[in-house]
Design a protein around this motif. Structure first.
Motif, PDB file in Angstrom:
ATOM      1  N   VAL A   1      29.429  10.436  56.899  1.00 53.96           N
ATOM      2  CA  VAL A   1      30.457   9.866  56.034  1.00 53.96           C
ATOM      3  C   VAL A   1      31.356  10.958  55.467  1.00 53.96           C
ATOM      4  O   VAL A   1      30.979  12.129  55.416  1.00 53.96           O
ATOM      5  CB  VAL A   1      29.832   9.038  54.891  1.00 53.96           C
TER       6      VAL A   1
ATOM      7  N   PRO B   1      36.420   5.639  51.881  1.00 57.97           N
ATOM      8  CA  PRO B   1      35.514   6.500  52.643  1.00 57.97           C
ATOM      9  C   PRO B   1      35.651   6.225  54.136  1.00 57.97           C
ATOM     10  O   PRO B   1      36.140   5.180  54.551  1.00 57.97           O
ATOM     11  CB  PRO B   1      34.131   6.092  52.133  1.00 57.97           C
TER      12      PRO B   1
ATOM     13  N   THR C   1      31.781  15.679  53.038  1.00 57.88           N
ATOM     14  CA  THR C   1      31.271  15.084  54.265  1.00 57.88           C
ATOM     15  C   THR C   1      29.772  15.322  54.349  1.00 57.88           C
ATOM     16  O   THR C   1      29.238  16.244  53.740  1.00 57.88           O
ATOM     17  CB  THR C   1      31.931  15.695  55.519  1.00 57.88           C
TER      18      THR C   1
ATOM     19  N   ALA D   1      33.438   6.563  57.953  1.00 60.59           N
ATOM     20  CA  ALA D   1      32.087   6.695  58.502  1.00 60.59           C
ATOM     21  C   ALA D   1      32.161   6.703  60.027  1.00 60.59           C
ATOM     22  O   ALA D   1      33.016   6.055  60.623  1.00 60.59           O
ATOM     23  CB  ALA D   1      31.205   5.545  58.028  1.00 60.59           C
TER      24      ALA D   1
ATOM     25  N   GLN E   1      34.346  11.407  52.146  1.00 59.15           N
ATOM     26  CA  GLN E   1      35.048  10.829  51.001  1.00 59.15           C
ATOM     27  C   GLN E   1      35.940  11.912  50.409  1.00 59.15           C
ATOM     28  O   GLN E   1      35.474  12.991  50.045  1.00 59.15           O
ATOM     29  CB  GLN E   1      34.075  10.336  49.927  1.00 59.15           C
TER      30      GLN E   1
ATOM     31  N   PHE F   1      24.084  12.861  49.864  1.00 58.21           N
ATOM     32  CA  PHE F   1      25.543  12.747  49.910  1.00 58.21           C
ATOM     33  C   PHE F   1      26.038  11.940  48.710  1.00 58.21           C
ATOM     34  O   PHE F   1      26.999  12.340  48.035  1.00 58.21           O
ATOM     35  CB  PHE F   1      26.015  12.092  51.209  1.00 58.21           C
ATOM     36  N   CYS F   2      25.388  10.835  48.433  1.00 57.89           N
ATOM     37  CA  CYS F   2      25.776  10.012  47.279  1.00 57.89           C
ATOM     38  C   CYS F   2      25.681  10.818  45.986  1.00 57.89           C
ATOM     39  O   CYS F   2      26.533  10.687  45.104  1.00 57.89           O
ATOM     40  CB  CYS F   2      24.905   8.763  47.198  1.00 57.89           C
TER      41      CYS F   2
ATOM     42  N   LYS G   1      25.723  13.611  56.093  1.00 57.08           N
ATOM     43  CA  LYS G   1      24.879  12.497  56.514  1.00 57.08           C
ATOM     44  C   LYS G   1      24.877  11.440  55.411  1.00 57.08           C
ATOM     45  O   LYS G   1      24.852  11.771  54.223  1.00 57.08           O
ATOM     46  CB  LYS G   1      23.458  13.019  56.763  1.00 57.08           C
ATOM     47  N   ASP G   2      24.944  10.182  55.808  1.00 56.14           N
ATOM     48  CA  ASP G   2      24.964   9.086  54.839  1.00 56.14           C
ATOM     49  C   ASP G   2      23.553   8.898  54.283  1.00 56.14           C
ATOM     50  O   ASP G   2      22.739   8.158  54.825  1.00 56.14           O
ATOM     51  CB  ASP G   2      25.451   7.800  55.520  1.00 56.14           C
ATOM     52  N   ASP G   3      23.284   9.616  53.195  1.00 58.86           N
ATOM     53  CA  ASP G   3      21.973   9.542  52.569  1.00 58.86           C
ATOM     54  C   ASP G   3      22.113   9.729  51.059  1.00 58.86           C
ATOM     55  O   ASP G   3      23.228   9.879  50.539  1.00 58.86           O
ATOM     56  CB  ASP G   3      21.008  10.568  53.177  1.00 58.86           C
TER      57      ASP G   3
END
Length: 62
Positions: free
Chosen positions: A52, A41, A16, A43, A54, A23-24, A18-20
Motif C-alpha cells: 500500500v 491510498p 509505502t 494498493a 498513502q 504500516f497502519c 506491506k499492508d499490515d
C-alpha cells in the motif's frame, strides 16, 4: 501547530509498505505529528502480499 514538519522531515511524504499493522501505525504516527492524508491510498499485489501507499502532506505553507 508548527509551520514546518518535525525533525527536518519534508512537507510531502509518500508512505509505502506491506499492508499490515506496522504500516497502519506509521500512518497513524504521521497523523499524530500533524500531517494530513493527501489523496486516496493505493494498493497493489506483488505476488506475495498487498503493498500500500498513502501520501501525506504537512498543512499550511500552500
Amino acid at each position: 501547530m508548527s509551520t514546518a514538519p518535525p525533525d527536518g522531515l519534508p512537507r510531502y511524504r509518500l508512505l509505502t509498505g506491506k499492508d499490515d499493522a506496522a504500516f497502519c501505525q506509521r500512518v497513524s504516527e504521521a497523523l499524530a505529528q500533524g500531517y494530513a492524508l493527501y489523496g486516496s491510498p493505493a494498493a497493489t499485489f506483488n505476488g506475495e502480499h498487498v503493498v500500500v501507499a498513502q501520501a501525506i502532506l504537512w498543512p499550511g505553507q500552500g
